[in-house]
Design a protein around this motif. Structure first.
Motif: not given
Length: 247
Positions: A171-187, A218-225
């Motif tokens: 959408v035109d405006h979002t609060r979701l950084p594009g690089y986090l889409r579909s990435k695994p994380g922990k609350i 984990d940074a590696a899950d976002i940018w790669g090892v």
């Protein structure tokens, strides 16, 4: 969101500007002041926390103006145009377009006044705000406004839960950084209460009050090892609409 608003992980974008001054030129302070005044007079404050006396405030400004309004103006810029301008030049463009689009000033009148001050830079500026508006501006600077609301239901997730970031429609405006889409994380934290957003993003899913989580990645899950330092974590505060159970 367009390219210029999620640059994380992209290469060859340099050089990086390390300018540390908040205001590089004097006129930038006035743009910041105009934006702050617009927020302090914004019609949305009638429902905000804390409460403001919007029904008695002597202003002809009757529109909503928030940080989301400012960001939406910048996000609407063509990406190559976006990189041409300095930070407060983007603000100026968004604010100017808003006043014209909302009918507060015509494009011809705006151009006429701009031409006048180019020729007469020392000419007196418009009157300063009245005492009630000055008081409102000072109070707004001190107290701001919060989208925090009571939480109507129980959050879907708890601290320690593994989650995956959603991949909603662009959408035109979002609060979701594009690089986090579909990435695994922990609350790692569930913030108390619920939070509304200044605008409804439609298919993106935010607007009405909902829980907000602090999520660790984990940074590696976002940018790669190969592009991440060992044992590096990335943290993001995300609306519940952006978080889902692992697939």
């Amino acid at each position: 969101m367009k390219l210029q608003h999620y640059l994380g992980g992209l290469e060859n974008l340099g050089p990086v500007d390390f300018e540390k001054r908040v205001f590089v030129q004097e006129w930038e302070k006035r743009i910041f002041g105009i934006h702050t005044t617009m927020m302090a007079e914004s019609a949305h404050l009638i429902d905000s926390l804390p409460r403001y006396p919007m029904d008695t405030l002597p202003t002809s400004f009757k529109s909503d103006w928030t940080w989301a309004s400012l960001r939406t103006g910048a996000e609407g810029m063509q990406p190559f145009e976006y990189f041409k301008f300095r930070y407060y030049e983007k603000w100026l463009g968004g604010i100017s377009s808003f006043f014209i689009n909302q009918g507060y000033i015509s494009e011809e009148e705006f151009k006429s006044r701009a031409d006048f001050y180019r020729k007469e830079p020392d000419a007196p500026l418009p009157d300063k705000p009245s005492a009630p508006i000055r008081e409102q501006i000072v109070r707004y600077l001190e107290q701001g406004d919060s989208g925090m609301r009571p939480c109507a239901g129980k959050p879907l997730f708890a601290a320690g839960d593994s989650v995956t970031v959603a991949d909603p429609a662009a959408v035109d405006h979002t609060r979701l950084p594009g690089y986090l889409r579909s990435k695994p994380g922990k609350i790692v934290e569930v913030y108390p209460g619920a939070f509304a957003y200044f605008v409804n993003t439609g298919l993106d899913g935010i607007g009405k009050p909902m829980p907000v989580y602090r999520v660790a990645f984990d940074a590696a899950d976002i940018w790669g090892v190969e592009k991440s330092e060992p044992n590096t974590m990335i943290y993001a505060d995300l609306f519940e609409a952006y978080v889902q159970a692992p697939v």
